[in-house]
Design an enzyme around this catalytic site. Structure first.
Site, PDB file in Angstrom:
ATOM      1  N   ARG A 237      -0.814  -2.467  -6.779  1.00  0.00           N
ATOM      2  CA  ARG A 237      -0.806  -3.389  -5.782  1.00  0.00           C
ATOM      3  C   ARG A 237      -1.911  -4.418  -6.210  1.00  0.00           C
ATOM      4  NH1 ARG A 237      -1.339  -4.545  -0.119  1.00  0.00           N
ATOM      5  NH2 ARG A 237      -3.464  -4.817   0.684  1.00  0.00           N
TER       6      ARG A 237
ATOM      7  N   TYR B 100      -9.794 -11.143  -6.372  1.00  0.00           N
ATOM      8  CA  TYR B 100      -8.668 -11.322  -7.569  1.00  0.00           C
ATOM      9  C   TYR B 100      -8.859 -12.441  -8.422  1.00  0.00           C
ATOM     10  CZ  TYR B 100      -6.514  -7.219  -5.251  1.00  0.00           C
ATOM     11  OH  TYR B 100      -6.338  -6.111  -4.922  1.00  0.00           O
TER      12      TYR B 100
ATOM     13  N   LYS C 228      -2.948  -2.146   7.644  1.00  0.00           N
ATOM     14  CA  LYS C 228      -3.907  -1.753   8.309  1.00  0.00           C
ATOM     15  C   LYS C 228      -3.927  -2.447   9.606  1.00  0.00           C
ATOM     16  CE  LYS C 228      -6.804  -0.577   4.231  1.00  0.00           C
ATOM     17  NZ  LYS C 228      -8.133  -0.863   3.527  1.00  0.00           N
TER      18      LYS C 228
ATOM     19  N   ARG D  23       1.098  -1.060   0.136  1.00  0.00           N
ATOM     20  CA  ARG D  23      -0.048   0.150   0.084  1.00  0.00           C
ATOM     21  C   ARG D  23       0.945   1.274  -0.134  1.00  0.00           C
ATOM     22  NH1 ARG D  23      -2.225  -3.552   4.166  1.00  0.00           N
ATOM     23  NH2 ARG D  23      -4.295  -4.120   3.519  1.00  0.00           N
TER      24      ARG D  23
ATOM     25  N   HIS E 237      -4.386  -9.098   4.117  1.00  0.00           N
ATOM     26  CA  HIS E 237      -5.833  -8.842   4.117  1.00  0.00           C
ATOM     27  C   HIS E 237      -6.275  -9.699   5.222  1.00  0.00           C
ATOM     28  CE1 HIS E 237      -6.694  -8.220  -0.339  1.00  0.00           C
ATOM     29  NE2 HIS E 237      -6.297  -7.028   0.196  1.00  0.00           N
TER      30      HIS E 237
ATOM     31  N   HIS F 251      -2.012   2.145  -6.343  1.00  0.00           N
ATOM     32  CA  HIS F 251      -2.964   1.012  -5.688  1.00  0.00           C
ATOM     33  C   HIS F 251      -3.313   0.169  -6.825  1.00  0.00           C
ATOM     34  CE1 HIS F 251      -4.774  -0.351  -2.140  1.00  0.00           C
ATOM     35  NE2 HIS F 251      -5.635  -0.867  -2.548  1.00  0.00           N
TER      36      HIS F 251
END
Length: 328
Positions: free
Chosen positions: A270, A302, A189, A158, A293, A267
């Protein structure tokens, strides 16, 4: 409670006009919003008239049928949600006026909008961007910007993780790159730390950048103003830590220099990383770990990109993928 005769389909237009006046005066809705309400409520009146329904006989089943008709006609879920919102407000007002026994739209929800696929580059375009050598850039800027693109695409970082990287590991560092171990430690995150492999191309680009990084003349002054800049892996010409906005500008500028059909944002690199790893490995769990994630359902988007890639390959290669051209 008013009777059905008082609130019949013939009276719907008058009730709508009364409601729109209420929305204009009491709710003070803007003119454009009122126009939208009027359009959707008059469409509702037409549907009630067609079904010979007075307003106090409309049920949730009627509303769901009308919603299904809108959906089959091609209206997008967001548009349907707006229509239902208008109808819901209208029937709420009718209930306050004691003209209907209940709000038939209250518990009706629009269809869920399809989650848009993330934009990813084709493999050739991603490689073309990563291998760009900008002849117009000075060597210092070129070394930094190539390392930025290589890390974004090669590690799937990120932009916040990238700009948080320091040159060396430390107790106060949000992230760093260990070139000897071939690994980047990043803070993602939820303040979750994870290790990400650094490939050979990205490692080479980083070594080139680190060899010239301290040649920035403004770095000593920046260290006085912001001591944290002394540790930052990526810095600007002012000697300060590179910002996320600057990374966005860098990715866009280099993608245009590389001749790609559209500007690239960080992004997107990414997304490209995730899509290309999944195409090659089919290992969804591994991609989940690499991206950081928390939930694998986030990563599963994806697989749709991967299926598109497979479908294109099938269409191009399989002898039975397309109907035979009658002219042959």
């Amino acid at each position: 409670m008013a009777t059905s005769e008082d609130t019949g389909a013939g009276a719907a237009a008058a009730l709508i006009e009364r409601y729109l006046e209420h929305a204009r005066v009491e709710r003070r809705l803007a003119g454009r919003t009122l126009d939208i309400y009027a359009e959707h409520l008059r469409a509702l009146a037409a549907k009630m008239a067609e079904a010979r329904l007075p307003v106090d006989r409309v049920t949730a089943a009627h509303v769901r049928r009308w919603m299904a008709q809108m959906h089959s006609a091609g209206r997008e879920p967001r548009g349907i949600a707006l229509v239902l919102s208008c109808w819901r407000s209208f029937f709420r007002w009718l209930g306050q006026q004691r003209l209907v026994p209940f709000n038939p739209v209250q518990d009706v929800r629009a269809p869920k909008a399809a989650r848009p696929l993330p934009k990813a580059l084709a493999v050739d375009d991603a490689v073309q961007l990563a291998e760009l050598h900008d002849p117009d850039a000075d060597p210092w800027t070129e070394a930094r910007d190539r390392a930025i693109v290589e890390l974004l695409y090669g590690c799937g970082l990120r932009v916040s993780e990238l700009v948080g990287l320091d040159v060396h590991a430390g107790k106060d560092a949000r992230g760093w790159v260990d070139l000897d171990a071939g690994e980047a430690q990043v803070l993602g995150k939820g303040s979750k730390r994870r290790g990400v492999p650094v490939g050979g191309k990205a490692a080479d680009a980083l070594r080139t950048w680190l060899a010239v990084r301290d040649q920035c003349a403004a770095l000593p002054a920046a260290r006085v103003r912001d001591p944290a800049s002394a540790a930052a892996l990526f810095i600007g010409r002012t000697g300060m830590r590179f910002s996320a906005q600057s990374v966005w500008k860098t990715a866009k500028a280099r993608s245009l220099k590389a001749g790609l059909p559209a500007a690239v944002h960080p992004h997107m690199l990414r997304h490209s990383f995730a899509s290309h790893v999944l195409q090659s490995s089919s290992d969804l769990r591994a991609v989940q770990e690499l991206l950081g994630h928390a939930n694998i359902t986030t990563t599963q988007v994806y697989t749709r990109l991967d299926f598109q890639h497979l479908a294109k390959a099938y269409d191009a290669a399989h002898p039975r993928a397309k109907a035979k051209d009658d002219t042959e």
